[in-house]
Design a protein around this motif. Structure first.
Motif, short mmCIF file in Angstrom:
data_model
loop_
_atom_site.label_atom_id
_atom_site.label_comp_id
_atom_site.label_asym_id
_atom_site.label_seq_id
_atom_site.Cartn_x
_atom_site.Cartn_y
_atom_site.Cartn_z
N GLN A 20 -73.03 44.62 -22.64
CA GLN A 20 -74.16 43.96 -22.36
C GLN A 20 -74.26 42.79 -21.52
O GLN A 20 -75.33 42.40 -21.24
N ASP A 21 -72.95 41.97 -21.53
CA ASP A 21 -72.93 40.96 -20.53
C ASP A 21 -73.07 40.95 -19.21
O ASP A 21 -72.49 42.21 -18.85
N VAL A 22 -73.58 40.04 -18.43
CA VAL A 22 -73.83 40.35 -16.96
C VAL A 22 -72.34 40.07 -16.34
O VAL A 22 -71.66 38.96 -16.74
N ALA A 23 -72.03 40.74 -15.38
CA ALA A 23 -70.63 40.59 -14.97
C ALA A 23 -70.55 41.01 -13.49
O ALA A 23 -71.22 41.76 -12.77
N ILE A 24 -69.31 40.68 -12.95
CA ILE A 24 -68.88 41.17 -11.67
C ILE A 24 -68.34 42.33 -11.59
O ILE A 24 -67.56 42.71 -12.50
N PRO A 25 -68.71 43.47 -10.74
CA PRO A 25 -68.43 45.03 -10.69
C PRO A 25 -66.90 44.72 -10.84
O PRO A 25 -66.59 44.50 -9.77
N TRP A 26 -66.15 45.67 -11.83
CA TRP A 26 -64.85 46.25 -11.70
C TRP A 26 -63.87 44.91 -11.74
O TRP A 26 -62.66 45.12 -11.69
N THR A 27 -64.37 43.77 -11.88
CA THR A 27 -63.80 42.59 -12.50
C THR A 27 -63.75 42.38 -13.84
O THR A 27 -62.91 42.41 -14.54
N ASP A 28 -64.96 42.18 -14.56
CA ASP A 28 -65.04 41.78 -15.80
C ASP A 28 -66.45 42.48 -16.30
O ASP A 28 -67.13 41.90 -17.38
N CYS A 29 -66.62 43.71 -15.76
CA CYS A 29 -67.88 44.42 -16.18
C CYS A 29 -67.42 45.49 -17.32
O CYS A 29 -66.04 45.68 -17.62
N ILE A 30 -68.27 46.22 -17.77
CA ILE A 30 -67.92 47.29 -18.61
C ILE A 30 -66.87 48.44 -18.00
O ILE A 30 -66.04 48.74 -18.74
N CYS A 31 -67.27 48.54 -16.75
CA CYS A 31 -66.47 49.73 -16.27
C CYS A 31 -64.85 49.07 -16.14
O CYS A 31 -63.96 49.85 -16.50
N ALA A 32 -64.70 47.82 -15.86
CA ALA A 32 -63.20 47.26 -16.24
C ALA A 32 -62.96 47.23 -17.56
O ALA A 32 -61.74 47.46 -17.79
N ALA A 33 -63.76 46.91 -18.33
CA ALA A 33 -63.08 46.89 -19.87
C ALA A 33 -62.90 48.42 -20.25
O ALA A 33 -61.68 48.44 -20.84
N VAL A 34 -63.30 49.20 -19.94
CA VAL A 34 -63.19 50.78 -20.03
C VAL A 34 -61.84 51.13 -19.40
O VAL A 34 -60.97 51.73 -20.10
N ARG A 35 -61.67 50.79 -18.22
CA ARG A 35 -60.39 51.02 -17.29
C ARG A 35 -59.20 50.37 -17.98
O ARG A 35 -58.07 50.90 -18.17
N ASP A 36 -59.47 49.18 -18.92
CA ASP A 36 -58.37 48.27 -19.22
C ASP A 36 -58.26 48.51 -20.68
O ASP A 36 -57.16 48.04 -21.48
N TRP A 37 -58.96 49.36 -21.46
CA TRP A 37 -58.93 49.61 -22.78
C TRP A 37 -57.78 50.23 -23.29
O TRP A 37 -57.17 49.56 -24.18
N THR A 38 -57.03 51.02 -22.46
CA THR A 38 -55.84 51.83 -22.96
C THR A 38 -54.61 51.04 -23.00
O THR A 38 -53.96 50.85 -23.83
#
Length: 137
Positions: free
Chosen positions: A114-132
Protein backbone atom coordinates in the motif's frame (compact mmCIF):
# COMPACT_ATOMS: atom_id res chain seq x y z
CA UNK A 1 -19.15 -58.18 -20.81
CA UNK A 2 -18.35 -54.73 -22.17
CA UNK A 3 -15.67 -53.06 -24.23
CA UNK A 4 -13.52 -50.21 -22.98
CA UNK A 5 -15.76 -47.52 -24.48
CA UNK A 6 -18.76 -48.77 -22.53
CA UNK A 7 -16.70 -48.99 -19.33
CA UNK A 8 -15.56 -45.42 -19.92
CA UNK A 9 -19.15 -44.24 -20.43
CA UNK A 10 -20.43 -46.02 -17.31
CA UNK A 11 -17.69 -44.65 -15.05
CA UNK A 12 -16.80 -41.32 -16.65
CA UNK A 13 -13.16 -42.42 -16.79
CA UNK A 14 -11.33 -41.80 -20.08
CA UNK A 15 -10.20 -44.86 -21.98
CA UNK A 16 -6.58 -43.71 -21.75
CA UNK A 17 -6.84 -43.61 -17.94
CA UNK A 18 -8.40 -47.08 -17.85
CA UNK A 19 -5.48 -48.41 -19.88
CA UNK A 20 -3.05 -46.68 -17.52
CA UNK A 21 -4.72 -48.19 -14.46
CA UNK A 22 -4.36 -51.60 -16.12
CA UNK A 23 -0.69 -50.90 -16.84
CA UNK A 24 0.09 -50.00 -13.21
CA UNK A 25 -1.90 -52.96 -11.86
CA UNK A 26 -4.91 -51.21 -10.32
CA UNK A 27 -7.17 -53.02 -12.77
CA UNK A 28 -6.61 -56.64 -13.73
CA UNK A 29 -5.75 -57.41 -17.34
CA UNK A 30 -9.02 -57.70 -19.25
CA UNK A 31 -10.08 -60.60 -21.38
CA UNK A 32 -9.46 -60.07 -25.09
CA UNK A 33 -11.70 -60.68 -28.07
CA UNK A 34 -10.32 -62.30 -31.22
CA UNK A 35 -9.68 -58.82 -32.65
CA UNK A 36 -7.73 -57.99 -29.44
CA UNK A 37 -10.41 -55.59 -28.11
CA UNK A 38 -10.58 -55.49 -24.34
CA UNK A 39 -13.56 -57.10 -22.62
CA UNK A 40 -14.51 -56.19 -19.05
CA UNK A 41 -16.79 -57.88 -16.58
CA UNK A 42 -19.48 -55.83 -14.82
CA UNK A 43 -17.52 -56.17 -11.54
CA UNK A 44 -14.73 -53.99 -12.91
CA UNK A 45 -17.11 -51.00 -12.81
CA UNK A 46 -17.15 -51.06 -8.99
CA UNK A 47 -13.38 -51.48 -8.81
CA UNK A 48 -12.81 -48.57 -11.18
CA UNK A 49 -15.29 -46.40 -9.26
CA UNK A 50 -13.37 -47.20 -6.06
CA UNK A 51 -10.10 -46.15 -7.69
CA UNK A 52 -11.62 -42.90 -8.96
CA UNK A 53 -13.22 -42.06 -5.60
CA UNK A 54 -10.02 -42.85 -3.72
CA UNK A 55 -8.05 -40.57 -6.06
CA UNK A 56 -10.56 -37.77 -5.48
CA UNK A 57 -9.98 -38.18 -1.75
CA UNK A 58 -6.27 -37.65 -2.39
CA UNK A 59 -5.05 -41.21 -1.98
CA UNK A 60 -1.95 -42.09 -3.96
CA UNK A 61 -1.92 -44.87 -6.52
CA UNK A 62 0.40 -46.80 -4.20
CA UNK A 63 -2.10 -46.53 -1.32
CA UNK A 64 -4.96 -47.58 -3.56
CA UNK A 65 -2.94 -50.53 -4.87
CA UNK A 66 -2.22 -51.70 -1.31
CA UNK A 67 -5.91 -51.66 -0.42
CA UNK A 68 -6.89 -53.46 -3.63
CA UNK A 69 -4.14 -56.06 -3.10
CA UNK A 70 -5.57 -56.94 0.30
CA UNK A 71 -9.01 -57.29 -1.21
CA UNK A 72 -7.67 -59.41 -4.07
CA UNK A 73 -6.06 -61.78 -1.56
CA UNK A 74 -9.41 -62.19 0.17
CA UNK A 75 -8.38 -60.12 3.18
CA UNK A 76 -10.59 -57.41 4.61
CA UNK A 77 -8.95 -54.08 3.67
CA UNK A 78 -10.95 -51.93 6.11
CA UNK A 79 -8.10 -51.50 8.61
CA UNK A 80 -5.73 -50.43 5.85
CA UNK A 81 -8.37 -48.08 4.47
CA UNK A 82 -8.88 -46.48 7.89
CA UNK A 83 -5.14 -46.06 8.41
CA UNK A 84 -4.82 -44.53 4.94
CA UNK A 85 -7.67 -42.12 5.67
CA UNK A 86 -6.01 -41.15 8.97
CA UNK A 87 -2.80 -40.42 7.07
CA UNK A 88 -4.72 -38.37 4.50
CA UNK A 89 -6.52 -36.39 7.24
CA UNK A 90 -3.16 -35.55 8.83
CA UNK A 91 -1.77 -34.47 5.46
CA UNK A 92 -4.79 -32.23 4.84
CA UNK A 93 -4.48 -30.69 8.29
CA UNK A 94 -0.79 -30.00 7.63
CA UNK A 95 -1.63 -28.42 4.27
CA UNK A 96 -4.32 -26.26 5.91
CA UNK A 97 -1.71 -24.97 8.37
CA UNK A 98 0.67 -24.24 5.49
CA UNK A 99 -2.08 -22.42 3.60
CA UNK A 100 -3.01 -20.35 6.66
CA UNK A 101 0.64 -19.32 7.01
CA UNK A 102 0.79 -18.47 3.32
CA UNK A 103 -2.41 -16.43 3.65
CA UNK A 104 -0.93 -14.44 6.52
CA UNK A 105 2.24 -13.81 4.50
CA UNK A 106 0.21 -12.64 1.50
CA UNK A 107 -1.85 -10.31 3.66
CA UNK A 108 1.33 -8.83 5.13
CA UNK A 109 2.85 -8.35 1.68
CA UNK A 110 -0.37 -6.74 0.47
CA UNK A 111 -0.35 -4.40 3.46
CA UNK A 112 3.24 -3.40 2.70
CA UNK A 113 2.35 -2.82 -0.94
CA UNK A 114 0.00 0.00 0.00
CA UNK A 115 2.96 2.31 0.63
CA UNK A 116 4.23 4.51 -2.19
CA UNK A 117 7.75 3.41 -3.00
CA UNK A 118 10.60 3.39 -5.52
CA UNK A 119 10.11 0.56 -8.06
CA UNK A 120 12.27 -2.52 -7.40
CA UNK A 121 13.91 -0.80 -4.44
CA UNK A 122 11.36 -0.67 -1.66
CA UNK A 123 8.11 -1.37 -3.53
CA UNK A 124 5.86 -4.42 -3.24
CA UNK A 125 7.73 -6.16 -6.09
CA UNK A 126 10.97 -5.84 -4.13
CA UNK A 127 9.23 -7.13 -1.02
CA UNK A 128 7.98 -10.18 -2.92
CA UNK A 129 11.44 -10.70 -4.46
CA UNK A 130 13.07 -10.57 -1.02
CA UNK A 131 10.40 -12.49 0.91
CA UNK A 132 12.03 -15.91 0.49
CA UNK A 133 15.36 -14.56 1.68
CA UNK A 134 13.66 -13.22 4.82
CA UNK A 135 11.99 -16.58 5.46
CA UNK A 136 15.23 -18.58 5.26
CA UNK A 137 17.27 -16.37 7.57
Amino acid sequence: MMRIGELARQTGVPEKTIRYYEQVGLLPPPQRMENNYRLYTPEIVDRLRFVVSARRLGLSLREIAAILALNDRGEVPCGEMLATLDHQIAAVEHRITELQTLRAQLIELRRRGQDVAIPWTDCICAAVRDWTAQETT
